[in-house]
Design a protein around this motif. Structure first.
Motif, PDB file in Angstrom:
ATOM      1  N   ASP A 189       0.879  -1.180   0.000  1.00  0.00           N
ATOM      2  CA  ASP A 189       0.000   0.000   0.000  1.00  0.00           C
ATOM      3  C   ASP A 189       0.912   1.224   0.000  1.00  0.00           C
ATOM      4  N   PHE A 190       1.242   1.698  -1.197  1.00  0.00           N
ATOM      5  CA  PHE A 190       2.225   2.774  -1.322  1.00  0.00           C
ATOM      6  C   PHE A 190       1.743   4.101  -0.745  1.00  0.00           C
ATOM      7  N   ASP A 191       0.448   4.369  -0.814  1.00  0.00           N
ATOM      8  CA  ASP A 191      -0.076   5.617  -0.252  1.00  0.00           C
ATOM      9  C   ASP A 191       0.208   5.681   1.244  1.00  0.00           C
ATOM     10  N   ALA A 192      -0.078   4.593   1.938  1.00  0.00           N
ATOM     11  CA  ALA A 192       0.143   4.543   3.391  1.00  0.00           C
ATOM     12  C   ALA A 192       1.639   4.560   3.721  1.00  0.00           C
ATOM     13  N   PHE A 193       2.411   3.782   2.958  1.00  0.00           N
ATOM     14  CA  PHE A 193       3.867   3.675   3.172  1.00  0.00           C
ATOM     15  C   PHE A 193       4.534   5.041   3.031  1.00  0.00           C
ATOM     16  N   PHE A 194       4.246   5.722   1.921  1.00  0.00           N
ATOM     17  CA  PHE A 194       4.913   7.002   1.669  1.00  0.00           C
ATOM     18  C   PHE A 194       4.325   8.154   2.476  1.00  0.00           C
ATOM     19  N   ASP A 195       3.112   7.984   2.972  1.00  0.00           N
ATOM     20  CA  ASP A 195       2.521   9.011   3.830  1.00  0.00           C
ATOM     21  C   ASP A 195       3.357   9.172   5.097  1.00  0.00           C
ATOM     22  N   VAL A 196       3.722   8.055   5.714  1.00  0.00           N
ATOM     23  CA  VAL A 196       4.555   8.082   6.928  1.00  0.00           C
ATOM     24  C   VAL A 196       5.943   8.632   6.596  1.00  0.00           C
ATOM     25  N   ILE A 197       6.496   8.178   5.480  1.00  0.00           N
ATOM     26  CA  ILE A 197       7.842   8.616   5.073  1.00  0.00           C
ATOM     27  C   ILE A 197       7.887  10.122   4.874  1.00  0.00           C
ATOM     28  N   LYS A 198       6.939  10.643   4.119  1.00  0.00           N
ATOM     29  CA  LYS A 198       6.947  12.077   3.788  1.00  0.00           C
ATOM     30  C   LYS A 198       6.744  12.965   5.011  1.00  0.00           C
ATOM     31  N   LYS A 199       6.045  12.447   5.995  1.00  0.00           N
ATOM     32  CA  LYS A 199       5.822  13.217   7.220  1.00  0.00           C
ATOM     33  C   LYS A 199       7.097  13.353   8.047  1.00  0.00           C
ATOM     34  N   ASN A 200       8.037  12.428   7.828  1.00  0.00           N
ATOM     35  CA  ASN A 200       9.224  12.375   8.694  1.00  0.00           C
ATOM     36  C   ASN A 200      10.560  12.606   8.005  1.00  0.00           C
ATOM     37  N   ALA A 201      10.604  12.514   6.685  1.00  0.00           N
ATOM     38  CA  ALA A 201      11.882  12.651   5.978  1.00  0.00           C
ATOM     39  C   ALA A 201      12.102  14.085   5.492  1.00  0.00           C
ATOM     40  N   ASP A 202      13.276  14.613   5.785  1.00  0.00           N
ATOM     41  CA  ASP A 202      13.636  15.953   5.319  1.00  0.00           C
ATOM     42  C   ASP A 202      14.500  15.903   4.063  1.00  0.00           C
ATOM     43  N   ILE A 203      14.743  14.699   3.575  1.00  0.00           N
ATOM     44  CA  ILE A 203      15.611  14.532   2.402  1.00  0.00           C
ATOM     45  C   ILE A 203      14.827  13.823   1.299  1.00  0.00           C
ATOM     46  N   PRO A 204      15.352  13.789   0.069  1.00  0.00           N
ATOM     47  CA  PRO A 204      14.638  13.112  -1.022  1.00  0.00           C
ATOM     48  C   PRO A 204      14.457  11.623  -0.745  1.00  0.00           C
ATOM     49  N   CYS A 205      13.378  11.073  -1.284  1.00  0.00           N
ATOM     50  CA  CYS A 205      13.090   9.651  -1.159  1.00  0.00           C
ATOM     51  C   CYS A 205      13.085   9.023  -2.551  1.00  0.00           C
ATOM     52  N   ALA A 206      13.680   7.854  -2.674  1.00  0.00           N
ATOM     53  CA  ALA A 206      13.697   7.137  -3.952  1.00  0.00           C
ATOM     54  C   ALA A 206      13.237   5.711  -3.713  1.00  0.00           C
ATOM     55  N   VAL A 207      12.460   5.187  -4.648  1.00  0.00           N
ATOM     56  CA  VAL A 207      11.918   3.848  -4.482  1.00  0.00           C
ATOM     57  C   VAL A 207      12.630   2.852  -5.396  1.00  0.00           C
ATOM     58  N   GLY A 208      12.942   1.678  -4.874  1.00  0.00           N
ATOM     59  CA  GLY A 208      13.650   0.662  -5.640  1.00  0.00           C
ATOM     60  C   GLY A 208      13.199  -0.738  -5.270  1.00  0.00           C
ATOM     61  N   PHE A 209      13.805  -1.739  -5.889  1.00  0.00           N
ATOM     62  CA  PHE A 209      13.492  -3.168  -5.761  1.00  0.00           C
ATOM     63  C   PHE A 209      12.282  -3.482  -6.646  1.00  0.00           C
ATOM     64  N   GLY A 210      12.531  -4.080  -7.777  1.00  0.00           N
ATOM     65  CA  GLY A 210      11.442  -4.618  -8.582  1.00  0.00           C
ATOM     66  C   GLY A 210      10.972  -3.800  -9.765  1.00  0.00           C
ATOM     67  N   ILE A 211      11.508  -2.589  -9.953  1.00  0.00           N
ATOM     68  CA  ILE A 211      11.048  -1.772 -11.077  1.00  0.00           C
ATOM     69  C   ILE A 211      11.694  -2.297 -12.356  1.00  0.00           C
ATOM     70  N   SER A 212      10.858  -2.810 -13.251  1.00  0.00           N
ATOM     71  CA  SER A 212      11.399  -3.565 -14.380  1.00  0.00           C
ATOM     72  C   SER A 212      11.449  -2.818 -15.706  1.00  0.00           C
ATOM     73  N   GLY A 213      10.777  -1.685 -15.818  1.00  0.00           N
ATOM     74  CA  GLY A 213      10.765  -0.991 -17.103  1.00  0.00           C
ATOM     75  C   GLY A 213      10.156   0.390 -17.005  1.00  0.00           C
ATOM     76  N   PRO A 214      10.049   1.086 -18.150  1.00  0.00           N
ATOM     77  CA  PRO A 214       9.571   2.470 -18.187  1.00  0.00           C
ATOM     78  C   PRO A 214       8.192   2.696 -17.572  1.00  0.00           C
ATOM     79  N   GLU A 215       7.254   1.803 -17.854  1.00  0.00           N
ATOM     80  CA  GLU A 215       5.890   1.992 -17.338  1.00  0.00           C
ATOM     81  C   GLU A 215       5.841   1.937 -15.818  1.00  0.00           C
TER      82      GLU A 215
END
Length: 261
Positions: A189-215
């Protein structure tokens, strides 16, 4: 500083950062150098330089096999540092080493970070080092101007807040529980996952593991400041070997184009 500037430059233009990964020494240092420059020329903002290891517990089969192939070819950490120093004559793109803690210990922590500083490594990602034990290398990394980049996963739960608040460079957000490798779909559930992250991180966030192509890259970019693509690139290199730089350029360009649409 280079990492911060890379994200700021993309943000200023309303774009997302592209972070790419390669296993160092797979098909030799020269092939690795050419592939890194292919990624840079195609629009990669940061390159993760994977250090081959005999037991890469966070990696799926694609990166495991590439690591084994690289080690069998004689790749060493000293050789990788030499390669990075040579690359610094060609590009100012931020470089981050992704590696396992034992490699740093065996090499010597002080010696390792000294060479990071000398050769132009901007950060390290150590997936087998728990957040609570980051002090094992933190002081030495800071003293040499190297970001100790933290990972956060959907399974981090209550720890997400403290990890995000204490992160530096960028926060590596692991898309799903498990090892690296391309995935057809995600159950997080990316909305919930990144909601917590964005509330607490003062630096850029990048997502990885499993991204296989442009789409997938385009889709995932809506949640954060950048996307990380690794196994898909390593797979191309495994398939084409010394002839891979052109293919790596084309694939990286397709990712960049998708993010800029």
């Amino acid at each position: 500083m280079r990492i911060k500037e890379a994200f700021e430059k993309r943000k200023k233009n309303g774009q997302k950062a592209l972070i790419t990964y390669i296993v160092s020494g797979d098909f030799g240092y020269e092939t690795t150098k050419k592939n890194i420059m292919s990624m840079v020329n195609a629009g990669a903002d940061i390159v993760e330089i994977g250090i081959p290891f005999s037991d890469p517990i966070a990696e799926g089969i694609v990166i495991q096999e590439a690591s084994q192939h690289s080690l069998e070819g004689g790749t060493t950490l000293a050789g990788i540092f030499k390669m990075v120093k040579e690359l610094r004559n060609e590009t100012d793109t931020p470089f981050v080493m992704m590696m396992y803690l034992n490699t740093i210990y065996r090499f010597g922590t002080e010696r390792f970070f000294d060479l990071c500083n000398e050769c132009g490594i901007d950060g390290v990602i150590v997936p087998d080092m728990p957040f609570e034990e980051k002090d094992e290398i933190q002081g030495t990394a800071t003293a040499h101007g190297v970001d100790n980049i933290s990972l956060v996963t959907p399974a981090s739960h209550d720890r997400i807040e403290s990890i995000a608040k204490d992160a530096e460079g960028f926060l590596y957000c692991v898309s799903s529980i498990g090892v690296t490798g391309t995935r057809n779909e995600f159950s997080t559930d990316f909305d919930a996952f990144f909601d917590v992250i964005k509330k607490n991180a003062d630096i850029p966030c990048a997502v990885g593991f499993g991204i296989s192509g442009p789409e997938q890259a385009k889709k995932m970019s809506q949640y954060c400041d950048g996307v990380i693509v690794g196994s898909a690139i390593v797979k191309i290199i495994s398939e084409y070997g010394e002839d891979s730089p052109k293919k790596v350029y084309e694939f990286t360009k397709s990712l960049r184009d998708a993010l800029d649409e």
